[in-house]
Design a protein around this motif. Sequence first.
Motif, mmCIF file in Angstrom:
data_model
loop_
_atom_site.group_PDB
_atom_site.id
_atom_site.type_symbol
_atom_site.label_atom_id
_atom_site.label_comp_id
_atom_site.label_asym_id
_atom_site.label_seq_id
_atom_site.Cartn_x
_atom_site.Cartn_y
_atom_site.Cartn_z
ATOM 1 N N ALA A 125 1.016 1.972 1.821
ATOM 2 C CA ALA A 125 1.032 2.804 3.031
ATOM 3 C C ALA A 125 0.567 4.230 2.753
ATOM 4 O O ALA A 125 0.136 4.930 3.671
ATOM 5 N N ASP A 126 0.634 4.663 1.502
ATOM 6 C CA ASP A 126 0.140 5.996 1.155
ATOM 7 C C ASP A 126 -1.360 6.129 1.399
ATOM 8 O O ASP A 126 -1.879 7.251 1.498
ATOM 9 N N GLU A 179 5.228 0.356 0.564
ATOM 10 C CA GLU A 179 5.255 1.811 0.655
ATOM 11 C C GLU A 179 4.143 2.443 -0.174
ATOM 12 O O GLU A 179 3.545 3.451 0.233
ATOM 13 N N LEU A 188 1.456 2.487 7.375
ATOM 14 C CA LEU A 188 2.568 3.435 7.375
ATOM 15 C C LEU A 188 3.293 3.421 8.710
ATOM 16 O O LEU A 188 4.537 3.413 8.767
ATOM 17 N N ASP A 246 -2.842 4.616 7.179
ATOM 18 C CA ASP A 246 -1.975 5.148 8.232
ATOM 19 C C ASP A 246 -1.406 4.048 9.125
ATOM 20 O O ASP A 246 -0.265 4.136 9.585
#
Length: 378
Positions: A220-221, A217, A227, A224
Motif C-alpha cells: 500500500a505504500d 501494508e 491503501l 493509493d
Amino acid sequence: MNISGDTSTGGVPRCVALVGPQSSGKTTLLESMLFAVEATSRKGSIKDGTTVGDHSEEARARGMSTEISLASFRYLDDDWTLIDCPGSVELAQEAQNALMCVDAAVIVCEPDVDRAVALGPLLRFLDEMSIPHMLFLNKMDAASVRVSEALQALQSVSGRPLVLRQVPIREGEHVTGYVDLVSERAYHYKPGEASDLVKLPDSVAAREREARQGMLESLADFDDALLEQLLEDLQPAKAEIYQQLSNDLAEDLIVPVLLGAAEHDHGVRRLLKALRHDVPGPDKAVARLDLPSGETVAQVFKTVHAAHAGKLSFARVWRGTLTDGMHFGDLRVSGLYHMLGGHQTKLAKAATGDVVALGRMELASTGDLLLPDKVERA
C-alpha cells in the motif's frame, strides 16, 4: 516440461542471476530448479562434482564457485537462462558483470542473523543499478532462528522493504510446508515433487493473518487505491495483489521474500512460478542500461576458454537477431550456442532476450557492446 501458459513478456526469453554469499546454496538451488523443469534427469552433487554449475576443474577441486555458470532451458513454454554467480567477495566483479545483463536477481541466503551483514554490498549494488531482485531464504530445514528475526536482520542492510510472501508451517522444530500469503493456501513439502495442497493448520492461522496484513501494508505504500481499501477495512482482490507485487518488483520498489530448502527441493517450484509471473522482460533492462540504438545490439558479460571450443564470449541479445557467421565490425561469430554448464547446444540464431555463447571472437572483451557496424569497447 511443455505446459502451455501465457506470460506478461509475450514469450521473450528472460534471464535471472542467482547471487549471494559463499556457501548459501546457489549451486544446489540451480540443480533443484533444473531438475524441477526437467532440464536434467537427475540432480548433481557438489560433493561428487556432478553439478551443472561449478563444472570447471578449478571449481570442483575447490568445492566452490570460481566463475559464473550458465543454464538455458524451457519452462512452461518460456525460455530462460539462469546464471549461477560466485559468492566469494574476491569474485564480486564477476557477479556484477553478469548482473548488468539480467532481468532480475535471486539473492540466496541462509536464515542466519550473524551473516545478514554480508549481503550489504550486494544489496547496495542492486539498488544503485535498479536491478529487480527477490530473496530466497534457503536452508529453512536447518534454521536456528524464526523468519521474523532473520528478516529483521536482513532489512537492516536492505534499502528496499522486504516483503514476505510465505510463512512456514512447522511441526515441532521442523519446517514441513508453507502458507502463501496472497492465495492463503497451505502446502506440505514433498522432496523431488510438487508440494501437496493441505488445509491451513489452526496453529499458523493467526501468524498468517498478521503476516498477510504486513505484506498488504508494504504494498500500500506504493499504491493509493490499495491503501484506501485497507483504510476502509476492505479485502483487495487476490488478482490485484499479484499484479501489484509484479509491478513493484519490476520497478525495484520491493524485495519479495520466499522460503525453502534447495537441498530437499522445498520451495523450488514456488520460486520458479514467482519468477515466471513476476520477472519483467528485457525491455526493462534495455531502458535501465540506456543502450545505443541499432537494429541489433548484444553485450558481452564474460569470456572463457572452453576445452575443444576455444574462446567463448557469453552475451545477452538486447535487440534484434544474432546468427552464426554474423559480423560485428571486424569480429565474426564462429559458432552460436546455448549453455547448460559445460554442455553446448549449437544454434542457428538467437533472438532478443537470449543469452548465448559466441564462438572464437578472439578480440571480444567483457563489457563490449556488439553492433552490426562496430564494437563499442567497455
